[in-house]
Design a protein around this motif. Structure first.
Motif, PDB file in Angstrom:
ATOM      1  N   ALA A 148       0.817  -1.204   0.000  1.00 53.50           N
ATOM      2  CA  ALA A 148       0.000   0.000   0.000  1.00 53.50           C
ATOM      3  C   ALA A 148       0.852   1.256   0.000  1.00 53.50           C
ATOM      4  N   ASP A 149       2.169   1.107   0.138  1.00 56.37           N
ATOM      5  CA  ASP A 149       3.036   2.262   0.256  1.00 56.37           C
ATOM      6  C   ASP A 149       4.132   2.177  -0.787  1.00 56.37           C
ATOM      7  N   ASN A 150       4.163   3.122  -1.704  1.00 53.75           N
ATOM      8  CA  ASN A 150       5.180   3.137  -2.740  1.00 53.75           C
ATOM      9  C   ASN A 150       6.257   4.169  -2.444  1.00 53.75           C
ATOM     10  N   SER A 151       6.428   4.542  -1.185  1.00 53.14           N
ATOM     11  CA  SER A 151       7.354   5.609  -0.837  1.00 53.14           C
ATOM     12  C   SER A 151       8.804   5.258  -1.118  1.00 53.14           C
ATOM     13  N   GLY A 152       9.117   3.980  -1.308  1.00 47.90           N
ATOM     14  CA  GLY A 152      10.485   3.584  -1.595  1.00 47.90           C
ATOM     15  C   GLY A 152      10.848   3.719  -3.069  1.00 47.90           C
ATOM     16  N   ALA A 153       9.926   4.171  -3.900  1.00 49.15           N
ATOM     17  CA  ALA A 153      10.180   4.272  -5.333  1.00 49.15           C
ATOM     18  C   ALA A 153      11.098   5.439  -5.637  1.00 49.15           C
ATOM     19  N   ALA A 154      11.922   5.281  -6.654  1.00 51.10           N
ATOM     20  CA  ALA A 154      12.779   6.375  -7.108  1.00 51.10           C
ATOM     21  C   ALA A 154      11.900   7.481  -7.680  1.00 51.10           C
ATOM     22  N   ALA A 155      12.371   8.717  -7.564  1.00 47.36           N
ATOM     23  CA  ALA A 155      11.603   9.860  -8.062  1.00 47.36           C
ATOM     24  C   ALA A 155      11.267   9.652  -9.539  1.00 47.36           C
ATOM     25  N   GLY A 156      10.002   9.830  -9.873  1.00 44.84           N
ATOM     26  CA  GLY A 156       9.568   9.725 -11.256  1.00 44.84           C
ATOM     27  C   GLY A 156       9.284   8.309 -11.714  1.00 44.84           C
ATOM     28  N   SER A 157       9.524   7.292 -10.857  1.00 37.79           N
ATOM     29  CA  SER A 157       9.245   5.919 -11.267  1.00 37.79           C
ATOM     30  C   SER A 157       7.921   5.461 -10.675  1.00 37.79           C
ATOM     31  N   THR A 158       7.363   4.449 -11.287  1.00 40.38           N
ATOM     32  CA  THR A 158       6.120   3.882 -10.804  1.00 40.38           C
ATOM     33  C   THR A 158       6.400   2.485 -10.282  1.00 40.38           C
ATOM     34  N   VAL A 159       5.989   2.231  -9.064  1.00 39.18           N
ATOM     35  CA  VAL A 159       6.148   0.910  -8.480  1.00 39.18           C
ATOM     36  C   VAL A 159       4.805   0.210  -8.581  1.00 39.18           C
ATOM     37  N   VAL A 160       4.816  -0.969  -9.177  1.00 35.47           N
ATOM     38  CA  VAL A 160       3.585  -1.729  -9.355  1.00 35.47           C
ATOM     39  C   VAL A 160       3.615  -2.923  -8.417  1.00 35.47           C
ATOM     40  N   ALA A 161       2.636  -2.983  -7.521  1.00 34.37           N
ATOM     41  CA  ALA A 161       2.554  -4.093  -6.574  1.00 34.37           C
ATOM     42  C   ALA A 161       2.300  -5.389  -7.329  1.00 34.37           C
ATOM     43  N   ILE A 162       2.790  -6.497  -6.779  1.00 32.02           N
ATOM     44  CA  ILE A 162       2.551  -7.772  -7.431  1.00 32.02           C
ATOM     45  C   ILE A 162       1.053  -8.076  -7.427  1.00 32.02           C
ATOM     46  N   THR A 163       0.615  -8.768  -8.450  1.00 30.99           N
ATOM     47  CA  THR A 163      -0.805  -9.081  -8.628  1.00 30.99           C
ATOM     48  C   THR A 163      -1.191 -10.329  -7.843  1.00 30.99           C
ATOM     49  N   ASP A 164      -2.486 -10.575  -7.772  1.00 32.96           N
ATOM     50  CA  ASP A 164      -2.959 -11.803  -7.136  1.00 32.96           C
ATOM     51  C   ASP A 164      -2.418 -13.032  -7.865  1.00 32.96           C
ATOM     52  N   ALA A 165      -2.290 -12.950  -9.186  1.00 31.24           N
ATOM     53  CA  ALA A 165      -1.735 -14.070  -9.953  1.00 31.24           C
ATOM     54  C   ALA A 165      -0.279 -14.322  -9.566  1.00 31.24           C
ATOM     55  N   GLU A 166       0.490 -13.262  -9.323  1.00 34.49           N
ATOM     56  CA  GLU A 166       1.888 -13.417  -8.899  1.00 34.49           C
ATOM     57  C   GLU A 166       1.934 -14.005  -7.494  1.00 34.49           C
ATOM     58  N   LYS A 167       1.022 -13.581  -6.646  1.00 34.58           N
ATOM     59  CA  LYS A 167       0.957 -14.135  -5.294  1.00 34.58           C
ATOM     60  C   LYS A 167       0.694 -15.634  -5.351  1.00 34.58           C
ATOM     61  N   THR A 168      -0.171 -16.042  -6.255  1.00 33.72           N
ATOM     62  CA  THR A 168      -0.476 -17.456  -6.410  1.00 33.72           C
ATOM     63  C   THR A 168       0.754 -18.227  -6.860  1.00 33.72           C
ATOM     64  N   LYS A 169       1.546 -17.650  -7.744  1.00 31.31           N
ATOM     65  CA  LYS A 169       2.774 -18.313  -8.190  1.00 31.31           C
ATOM     66  C   LYS A 169       3.739 -18.514  -7.023  1.00 31.31           C
ATOM     67  N   ILE A 170       3.887 -17.511  -6.176  1.00 30.65           N
ATOM     68  CA  ILE A 170       4.759 -17.637  -5.008  1.00 30.65           C
ATOM     69  C   ILE A 170       4.196 -18.683  -4.051  1.00 30.65           C
ATOM     70  N   GLU A 171       2.890 -18.662  -3.850  1.00 31.74           N
ATOM     71  CA  GLU A 171       2.255 -19.644  -2.974  1.00 31.74           C
ATOM     72  C   GLU A 171       2.460 -21.066  -3.512  1.00 31.74           C
ATOM     73  N   ASP A 172       2.316 -21.246  -4.820  1.00 34.17           N
ATOM     74  CA  ASP A 172       2.526 -22.573  -5.423  1.00 34.17           C
ATOM     75  C   ASP A 172       3.975 -23.032  -5.257  1.00 34.17           C
ATOM     76  N   ALA A 173       4.922 -22.127  -5.434  1.00 33.52           N
ATOM     77  CA  ALA A 173       6.335 -22.474  -5.255  1.00 33.52           C
ATOM     78  C   ALA A 173       6.596 -22.870  -3.804  1.00 33.52           C
ATOM     79  N   SER A 174       5.973 -22.180  -2.891  1.00 31.90           N
ATOM     80  CA  SER A 174       6.120 -22.493  -1.466  1.00 31.90           C
ATOM     81  C   SER A 174       5.546 -23.872  -1.156  1.00 31.90           C
ATOM     82  N   LYS A 175       4.376 -24.152  -1.699  1.00 30.26           N
ATOM     83  CA  LYS A 175       3.732 -25.446  -1.462  1.00 30.26           C
ATOM     84  C   LYS A 175       4.579 -26.580  -2.025  1.00 30.26           C
ATOM     85  N   ALA A 176       5.145 -26.379  -3.207  1.00 30.60           N
ATOM     86  CA  ALA A 176       5.999 -27.409  -3.803  1.00 30.60           C
ATOM     87  C   ALA A 176       7.203 -27.684  -2.912  1.00 30.60           C
TER      88      ALA A 176
END
Length: 174
Positions: free
Chosen positions: A23-51
């Motif tokens: 919820a906080d993009n304050s760590g982004a470099a000036a002028g850059s856009t930080v895009v949070a990982i999506t629910d689909a990316e979260k699922t990929k991490i969760e699947d890797a963890s389960k494996a």
């Protein structure tokens, strides 16, 4: 904590799962856009963890490390860091027999090609002498998105919540 238990902690932090958007993009470099990982990316991490979690009790180092970068670094407590695939394989093969592993991800944040997971674990194992071992602790992992879109664990740091027993013959408190 028994020193022979330390290698068991090596692989614990590889386990991650549920994630949430930053919820906080304050760590982004000036002028850059930080895009949070999506629910689909979260699922990929969760699947890797389960494996990984499913592979852990088998003792199959290749199956366990399938979800790690080739330059993964584990930072277990009380021993030097273990770096690279070959050293991790050797280390895992020396672990006691893991009989049960449970994890709980309390926080996962990510943006772009990086994510971290913070959580807790409970593990049961049988030591080489046949004695049972129980441990609970916490971890933080760094995950990196790969060119093919998969997520692999790159860095791991964890430690036990168990207190070390002092030497009963140590009367100086050292």
């Amino acid at each position: 904590m028994n020193k022979s238990f330390v290698p068991l902690l090596l692989v614990l932090g590889l386990l991650t799962g549920c994630t949430q958007k930053s919820a906080d993009n304050s760590g982004a470099a000036a002028g850059s856009t930080v895009v949070a990982i999506t629910d689909a990316e979260k699922t990929k991490i969760e699947d890797a963890s389960k494996a990984f979690a499913d592979a852990l009790p088998t003792g199959d180092a290749e199956a366990i490390l399938k979800n790690c970068t080739s330059d993964a670094i584990e930072m277990p407590p009380n021993v030097p860091a273990v770096t690279g695939h070959d050293d991790l394989v050797k280390y895992i093969k020396d672990l006691p027999k893991i009989t049960s592993f449970k994890m709980h991800n309390e926080e996962v944040e990510g943006s772009g090609d990086l994510a971290y997971a913070r959580g807790t674990y409970v593990i049961e194992a049988t030591m080489p002498d046949g004695s049972p071992l129980h441990d609970e602790g916490k971890y933080i992992d760094i995950w990196r998105r790969q060119a093919d879109g998969s997520w692999l664990m790159s860095r791991d740091c964890y430690n036990s919540d168990e207190t070390l027993e002092s030497d009963p013959q140590d009367t100086n408190g050292d």
